[in-house]
Design a protein around this motif. Structure first.
Motif, PDB file in Angstrom:
ATOM      1  N   ARG A 199       0.823  -1.202   0.000  1.00  0.00           N
ATOM      2  CA  ARG A 199       0.000   0.000   0.000  1.00  0.00           C
ATOM      3  C   ARG A 199       0.860   1.256   0.000  1.00  0.00           C
ATOM      4  O   ARG A 199       0.552   2.234  -0.678  1.00  0.00           O
ATOM      5  CB  ARG A 199      -0.923  -0.008   1.222  1.00  0.00           C
ATOM      6  CG  ARG A 199      -1.919   1.121   1.186  1.00  0.00           C
ATOM      7  CD  ARG A 199      -2.575   1.344   2.519  1.00  0.00           C
ATOM      8  NE  ARG A 199      -3.638   0.401   2.744  1.00  0.00           N
ATOM      9  CZ  ARG A 199      -4.565   0.548   3.698  1.00  0.00           C
ATOM     10  NH1 ARG A 199      -4.532   1.610   4.481  1.00  0.00           N
ATOM     11  NH2 ARG A 199      -5.497  -0.359   3.865  1.00  0.00           N
ATOM     12  N   ARG A 200       1.954   1.207   0.760  1.00  0.00           N
ATOM     13  CA  ARG A 200       2.844   2.371   0.811  1.00  0.00           C
ATOM     14  C   ARG A 200       3.489   2.598  -0.556  1.00  0.00           C
ATOM     15  O   ARG A 200       3.654   3.726  -0.999  1.00  0.00           O
ATOM     16  CB  ARG A 200       3.916   2.143   1.883  1.00  0.00           C
ATOM     17  CG  ARG A 200       4.488   3.414   2.458  1.00  0.00           C
ATOM     18  CD  ARG A 200       5.176   3.172   3.795  1.00  0.00           C
ATOM     19  NE  ARG A 200       6.063   2.038   3.775  1.00  0.00           N
ATOM     20  CZ  ARG A 200       5.966   0.987   4.601  1.00  0.00           C
ATOM     21  NH1 ARG A 200       5.018   0.960   5.516  1.00  0.00           N
ATOM     22  NH2 ARG A 200       6.811  -0.012   4.525  1.00  0.00           N
ATOM     23  N   LEU A 201       3.844   1.511  -1.238  1.00  0.00           N
ATOM     24  CA  LEU A 201       4.518   1.634  -2.534  1.00  0.00           C
ATOM     25  C   LEU A 201       3.565   2.056  -3.647  1.00  0.00           C
ATOM     26  O   LEU A 201       3.901   2.869  -4.499  1.00  0.00           O
ATOM     27  CB  LEU A 201       5.167   0.295  -2.925  1.00  0.00           C
ATOM     28  CG  LEU A 201       6.428  -0.112  -2.158  1.00  0.00           C
ATOM     29  CD1 LEU A 201       6.806  -1.555  -2.508  1.00  0.00           C
ATOM     30  CD2 LEU A 201       7.594   0.825  -2.479  1.00  0.00           C
ATOM     31  N   PHE A 202       2.378   1.470  -3.675  1.00  0.00           N
ATOM     32  CA  PHE A 202       1.507   1.618  -4.849  1.00  0.00           C
ATOM     33  C   PHE A 202       0.181   2.299  -4.567  1.00  0.00           C
ATOM     34  O   PHE A 202      -0.599   2.529  -5.482  1.00  0.00           O
ATOM     35  CB  PHE A 202       1.207   0.238  -5.468  1.00  0.00           C
ATOM     36  CG  PHE A 202       2.409  -0.651  -5.562  1.00  0.00           C
ATOM     37  CD1 PHE A 202       3.485  -0.283  -6.367  1.00  0.00           C
ATOM     38  CD2 PHE A 202       2.487  -1.827  -4.843  1.00  0.00           C
ATOM     39  CE1 PHE A 202       4.608  -1.095  -6.455  1.00  0.00           C
ATOM     40  CE2 PHE A 202       3.611  -2.647  -4.924  1.00  0.00           C
ATOM     41  CZ  PHE A 202       4.679  -2.287  -5.731  1.00  0.00           C
ATOM     42  N   GLY A 203      -0.119   2.579  -3.315  1.00  0.00           N
ATOM     43  CA  GLY A 203      -1.460   3.067  -2.987  1.00  0.00           C
ATOM     44  C   GLY A 203      -2.482   1.968  -3.198  1.00  0.00           C
ATOM     45  O   GLY A 203      -2.135   0.800  -3.295  1.00  0.00           O
ATOM     46  N   THR A 204      -3.759   2.348  -3.268  1.00  0.00           N
ATOM     47  CA  THR A 204      -4.811   1.359  -3.507  1.00  0.00           C
ATOM     48  C   THR A 204      -5.674   1.869  -4.653  1.00  0.00           C
ATOM     49  O   THR A 204      -5.539   3.013  -5.085  1.00  0.00           O
ATOM     50  CB  THR A 204      -5.719   1.179  -2.271  1.00  0.00           C
ATOM     51  OG1 THR A 204      -6.636   2.280  -2.204  1.00  0.00           O
ATOM     52  CG2 THR A 204      -4.922   1.100  -0.985  1.00  0.00           C
ATOM     53  N   ARG A 205      -6.563   0.998  -5.165  1.00  0.00           N
ATOM     54  CA  ARG A 205      -7.493   1.453  -6.205  1.00  0.00           C
ATOM     55  C   ARG A 205      -8.846   1.847  -5.609  1.00  0.00           C
ATOM     56  O   ARG A 205      -9.786   2.125  -6.337  1.00  0.00           O
ATOM     57  CB  ARG A 205      -7.678   0.361  -7.270  1.00  0.00           C
ATOM     58  CG  ARG A 205      -6.500   0.205  -8.196  1.00  0.00           C
ATOM     59  CD  ARG A 205      -6.172   1.507  -8.958  1.00  0.00           C
ATOM     60  NE  ARG A 205      -4.951   1.397  -9.727  1.00  0.00           N
ATOM     61  CZ  ARG A 205      -3.730   1.591  -9.233  1.00  0.00           C
ATOM     62  NH1 ARG A 205      -3.566   1.922  -7.965  1.00  0.00           N
ATOM     63  NH2 ARG A 205      -2.671   1.467 -10.011  1.00  0.00           N
ATOM     64  N   TRP A 206      -8.935   1.865  -4.268  1.00  0.00           N
ATOM     65  CA  TRP A 206     -10.214   2.225  -3.655  1.00  0.00           C
ATOM     66  C   TRP A 206     -10.693   3.629  -4.051  1.00  0.00           C
ATOM     67  O   TRP A 206     -11.882   3.791  -4.338  1.00  0.00           O
ATOM     68  CB  TRP A 206     -10.139   2.066  -2.130  1.00  0.00           C
ATOM     69  CG  TRP A 206     -10.054   0.635  -1.718  1.00  0.00           C
ATOM     70  CD1 TRP A 206     -10.658  -0.433  -2.323  1.00  0.00           C
ATOM     71  CD2 TRP A 206      -9.330   0.087  -0.617  1.00  0.00           C
ATOM     72  NE1 TRP A 206     -10.342  -1.599  -1.669  1.00  0.00           N
ATOM     73  CE2 TRP A 206      -9.542  -1.309  -0.614  1.00  0.00           C
ATOM     74  CE3 TRP A 206      -8.533   0.648   0.376  1.00  0.00           C
ATOM     75  CZ2 TRP A 206      -8.977  -2.142   0.346  1.00  0.00           C
ATOM     76  CZ3 TRP A 206      -7.979  -0.189   1.325  1.00  0.00           C
ATOM     77  CH2 TRP A 206      -8.195  -1.569   1.309  1.00  0.00           C
ATOM     78  N   PRO A 207      -9.806   4.648  -4.062  1.00  0.00           N
ATOM     79  CA  PRO A 207     -10.295   5.974  -4.485  1.00  0.00           C
ATOM     80  C   PRO A 207     -10.881   5.941  -5.906  1.00  0.00           C
ATOM     81  O   PRO A 207     -11.866   6.623  -6.179  1.00  0.00           O
ATOM     82  CB  PRO A 207      -9.040   6.855  -4.423  1.00  0.00           C
ATOM     83  CG  PRO A 207      -8.157   6.192  -3.411  1.00  0.00           C
ATOM     84  CD  PRO A 207      -8.404   4.712  -3.589  1.00  0.00           C
TER      85      PRO A 207
END
Lengths: 215, 215
Positions: free
Chosen positions: B110-118
């Motif tokens: 999550r820190r590296l790539f973020g998430t697709r939730w937004p």
């Protein structure tokens, strides 16, 4: 007695520091070496309290299912809602509770220790079954199904809200979740008397600490 | 053309195998060495398609926000529900989609790539905003808030249902979630015409494959 107090404090310090490490780097990367560095304790002092990292993780998960702040209410469904509101208030403030969620979604930790979700589902089902017997729930509301769906929803709302870029308050997000779900679970007359506001948990916890101060 | 087909197949094979590794052991423990062993491909073949493990993880997440199977419906709110039902049908069957959730709850990934939730929240908000303009939603339903709460709930229901000991079907669990939430979001007349059954997604996907076979 003072010596025992110190031992309890040290144990809590270990739990909290390891919980913060789990939260920051995940289960696998959180090491005893990093814990030693963070706490300033000797390995001897650590191993006096816990045999291993696995042992600390289990202790973290044991703290997860908590009823702190919960008080008897006129409606059982209010107590069920209070469980979720209290946890929403506490998780962002207490690394140990936060780490219990983290460990539950970590593949390795989950394989080793399982999760506390089945326990949460069972606790919720208990409250909702009593609520149903008292006529507080709509006829189609199945305590087991509603409890399981809301434990899942609660968890996901927590995970997604901390990943969003906006500064979201978990107590408010969980309050919205109950507002979305309750009208389809609770009878209208009971619904009108249920408090699912984001400020409720803080008030409950203050009441509790006042009461224990008097006792 | 045949050569290109083979390249696409190999790329998919790499993505799927690495996705399965992410699902089984988590992001950190999933290595290129394990991928080589599992696929039987040479490192050269792997690096022809992806520069690194990070690169594969990014490609997995790029597949996450998908509208496959989605078709125009009489009600926009039905399209919004279809998004969630389709994903619930596909996630247990497609390791890549499953891995996108896994990576989103992994602290390091999550820190590296973020998430697709937004992105999911934005897509849902778009459908619900149109639904609201068409008068399909109740006056108090806020598209942004409902979309965010349901993306969270969807995710948590998935995580909790796979951790429960009973053999739960995700399509059924997500169908229950919509049944719990929809009456408080959609006007009663529209609600009566919305299909949120667990069998809907499979039908939509079959319709799509029939249509593309004709095209």
């Amino acid at each position: 007695m003072a010596k025992q107090d110190r031992a309890i404090r040290t144990r809590n310090q270990i739990l909290e520091s390891m919980a913060s490490l789990f939260n920051e780097v995940g289960y696998d990367a959180a090491t005893i070496a990093a814990l030693v560095e963070r706490t300033g304790l000797t390995r001897g002092a650590l191993y006096f309290h816990f045999a291993s990292k696995e042992d600390i993780a289990r202790a973290v998960l044991d703290e997860a299912v908590t009823r702190e702040g919960l008080r008897e209410q006129a409606f059982k469904v209010q107590e069920w809602v209070d469980l979720g509101l209290l946890l929403a208030y506490r998780v962002p403030r207490e690394p140990i509770l936060h780490a219990a969620i983290r460990l539950s979604v970590d593949p390795k930790a989950r394989r080793l220790f399982g999760t506390r979700w089945p326990d949460w589902v069972a606790v919720g089902e208990g409250f909702l079954t009593e609520a149903k017997q008292r006529g507080e729930l709509l006829p189609h509301a199945d305590p087991a199904v509603v409890s399981r769906t809301v434990v899942g929803s609660w968890t996901g709302v927590q995970l997604v809200s901390e990943a969003m870029s906006e500064d979201l308050d978990l107590a408010e997000e969980i309050s919205v979740l109950y507002q979305l779900v309750l009208p389809n679970v609770v009878t209208p007359t009971v619904l009108a008397r249920i408090d699912s506001s984001p400020y409720r948990a803080e008030r409950l916890l203050k009441e509790q600490s006042r009461t224990s101060a008097v006792e």
